[in-house]
Scaffold this motif. Structure first.
Motif, short mmCIF file in Angstrom:
data_model
loop_
_atom_site.label_atom_id
_atom_site.label_comp_id
_atom_site.label_asym_id
_atom_site.label_seq_id
_atom_site.Cartn_x
_atom_site.Cartn_y
_atom_site.Cartn_z
N SER A 269 0.87 -1.18 0.00
CA SER A 269 0.00 0.00 0.00
C SER A 269 0.90 1.22 0.00
CB SER A 269 -0.93 0.01 1.22
OG SER A 269 -0.18 0.07 2.42
N ALA A 270 0.38 2.33 -0.52
CA ALA A 270 1.21 3.53 -0.63
C ALA A 270 0.35 4.78 -0.70
CB ALA A 270 2.10 3.44 -1.87
N VAL A 271 0.95 5.88 -0.23
CA VAL A 271 0.32 7.21 -0.28
C VAL A 271 1.35 8.16 -0.86
CG1 VAL A 271 -0.73 9.07 1.04
CG2 VAL A 271 -1.03 6.70 1.79
N HIS A 272 0.89 9.04 -1.75
CA HIS A 272 1.80 10.04 -2.30
C HIS A 272 1.06 11.38 -2.43
CE1 HIS A 272 4.88 12.02 -4.63
NE2 HIS A 272 4.03 12.23 -5.62
N THR A 273 1.68 12.42 -1.92
CA THR A 273 1.14 13.77 -2.05
C THR A 273 2.04 14.58 -2.98
OG1 THR A 273 0.22 13.71 0.19
CG2 THR A 273 0.50 15.88 -0.83
N ASN A 274 1.43 15.15 -4.02
CA ASN A 274 2.20 16.04 -4.90
C ASN A 274 1.51 17.40 -4.97
OD1 ASN A 274 0.07 15.76 -6.74
ND2 ASN A 274 1.15 14.26 -8.01
N SER A 275 1.86 18.19 -5.96
CA SER A 275 1.34 19.56 -6.05
C SER A 275 -0.13 19.61 -6.40
CB SER A 275 2.14 20.34 -7.09
OG SER A 275 2.05 19.73 -8.37
N VAL A 276 -0.71 18.49 -6.80
CA VAL A 276 -2.11 18.47 -7.22
C VAL A 276 -3.02 17.92 -6.12
CG1 VAL A 276 -3.75 17.57 -8.91
CG2 VAL A 276 -1.44 18.20 -9.63
N ASP A 277 -2.65 16.79 -5.52
CA ASP A 277 -3.54 16.13 -4.57
C ASP A 277 -2.75 15.06 -3.80
OD1 ASP A 277 -5.91 15.38 -3.25
OD2 ASP A 277 -7.10 15.58 -5.10
N THR A 278 -3.45 14.36 -2.90
CA THR A 278 -2.90 13.20 -2.22
C THR A 278 -3.55 11.96 -2.82
OG1 THR A 278 -2.48 14.39 -0.15
CG2 THR A 278 -2.65 11.99 -0.02
N THR B 36 -9.49 9.52 -2.37
CA THR B 36 -10.36 9.40 -1.20
C THR B 36 -9.70 8.53 -0.16
OG1 THR B 36 -12.33 9.59 -2.62
CG2 THR B 36 -12.65 8.70 -0.40
N GLU B 37 -9.34 9.11 0.97
CA GLU B 37 -8.59 8.38 1.99
C GLU B 37 -9.35 7.16 2.49
OE1 GLU B 37 -6.17 9.22 6.18
OE2 GLU B 37 -7.42 10.80 5.28
N ALA B 38 -10.67 7.24 2.56
CA ALA B 38 -11.47 6.13 3.07
C ALA B 38 -11.35 4.88 2.20
CB ALA B 38 -12.93 6.55 3.18
N ASP B 39 -10.91 5.04 0.96
CA ASP B 39 -10.77 3.90 0.05
C ASP B 39 -9.35 3.34 0.03
OD1 ASP B 39 -13.43 4.09 -0.70
OD2 ASP B 39 -13.00 5.47 -2.35
N PHE B 40 -8.50 3.84 0.90
CA PHE B 40 -7.11 3.39 0.97
C PHE B 40 -7.06 1.89 1.26
CE2 PHE B 40 -3.11 3.32 3.77
CZ PHE B 40 -2.25 3.22 2.68
N GLY B 41 -6.26 1.15 0.48
CA GLY B 41 -6.17 -0.29 0.68
C GLY B 41 -4.88 -0.86 0.15
N GLU B 42 -4.70 -2.17 0.36
CA GLU B 42 -3.50 -2.87 -0.06
C GLU B 42 -3.71 -3.55 -1.42
OE1 GLU B 42 -1.37 -4.03 4.14
OE2 GLU B 42 -2.81 -5.44 3.27
N CYS B 43 -2.71 -3.41 -2.27
CA CYS B 43 -2.73 -3.99 -3.61
C CYS B 43 -1.92 -5.29 -3.60
CB CYS B 43 -2.14 -2.99 -4.61
SG CYS B 43 -1.68 -3.68 -6.21
N THR B 44 -2.45 -6.34 -4.21
CA THR B 44 -1.77 -7.62 -4.28
C THR B 44 -1.23 -7.85 -5.69
OG1 THR B 44 -3.16 -8.58 -2.55
CG2 THR B 44 -1.99 -10.11 -3.99
N ASP B 45 0.10 -8.00 -5.80
CA ASP B 45 0.77 -8.29 -7.07
C ASP B 45 1.31 -9.71 -7.04
OD1 ASP B 45 0.50 -5.93 -8.48
OD2 ASP B 45 2.35 -5.05 -7.72
N SER B 46 1.07 -10.47 -8.10
CA SER B 46 1.68 -11.79 -8.24
C SER B 46 2.62 -11.75 -9.43
CB SER B 46 0.60 -12.87 -8.43
OG SER B 46 -0.16 -13.02 -7.26
#
Length: 264
Positions: A115-124, A136-146
């Motif tokens: 999972s990751a968060v990034h804030t730049n000059s436009v948005d988070t 939308t912070e409430a939708d923050f979740g973990e991504c699964t890569d295989s």
């Protein structure tokens, strides 16, 4: 004749810029909030386990010693250490035989959860559980890569490039190989189905260190350190056409290095 094939890394992805938007059609790396992996084994080899050309299909352990093994590992969140936490590794550790080893290795499951968060000059921007991106912070979740293929699945999706060699990391370069549970690699031709290598389920990382790791009677630990800061997760802008909003996220390039500690 060896039939397994490799691809080489292109230009390294840049670190995501906090002062500007995402690049149209580009990707960048960030420090992950979580980075979950399963670790089966670590060890040291005197010669490359997939041969000098790194194209052998079978893992040759004849020059290797195992320093850590867990036949049924639980998933651990490596990113915990970034905030001062610790990781419990319940497997069995063993002292390596004295000698010089130029090829430390690690065997992991081929699934990475990030999972990751990034804030730049436009948005988070936040990762979502479906590996898309939201503001939308409430939708923050973990991504699964295989990880099941390093190439593009050419030949109608039946070709497999099971190796990715020469990625530059701290302390040398690292090679990564998609294998089955026996550490066997798929052949290039007809080695994949629908672009996925037939032999998958494990990821073997082999370091190539310019100065061999020397184990002596005073060696007390051989530890693998993951490189996560500005590196363990990625954001992608796939639409192009001048769009500067990320569309997808996932795990960053696998990277790390080994540290040998000697007794005083």
């Amino acid at each position: 004749m060896a039939a397994a094939t490799n691809v080489s890394p292109g230009a390294a992805s840049p670190t995501c810029d906090t002062s500007s938007p995402f690049t149209s059609g580009g990707d960048c790396t960030v420090t992950p909030s979580s980075y979950k992996v399963t670790i089966y084994e670590m060890g040291l080899c005197k010669s490359h386990p997939y041969g000098t050309a790194k194209t052998d299909e079978e893992f040759d352990a004849s020059s290797c010693v195992v320093t850590y093994r867990d036949a049924a590992p639980t998933t651990v969140d490596v990113a915990t250490i970034l905030t001062g936490g610790s990781i419990s590794m319940p497997g069995a550790s063993s002292a390596p035989t004295e000698g010089s080893y130029g090829y430390p290795y690690i065997i992991m499951g081929s699934t990475f959860v990030t999972s990751a968060v990034h804030t730049n000059s436009v948005d988070t921007y936040y990762s979502k559980s479906d590996c898309t991106v939201t503001t939308t912070e409430a939708d923050f979740g973990e991504c699964t890569d295989s990880l099941t293929q390093f190439g593009n699945g050419g030949g109608g999706g039946t070709d497999c490039d099971s190796g990715y060699v020469g990625a530059v990391v701290s302390g040398g370069t690292i090679d990564a190989f998609v294998t089955n549970t026996s550490l066997s690699r798929s052949q290039k031709t007809n080695g994949a189905s629908s672009g996925v290598c037939i032999k998958s389920g494990r990821l073997v990382g082999v370091m190539n260190v310019p100065t061999p790791v020397t184990v002596t009677a005073n060696t007390i630990s051989v530890v693998f350190n993951f490189v996560l800061t500005n590196y363990g997760a990625q954001f992608y802008e796939n639409d192009g056409g001048g769009n500067t909003v990320a569309d997808e996220t996932g795990s960053g390039p696998f990277s790390g290095y080994f540290v040998v500690t000697e007794a005083d």
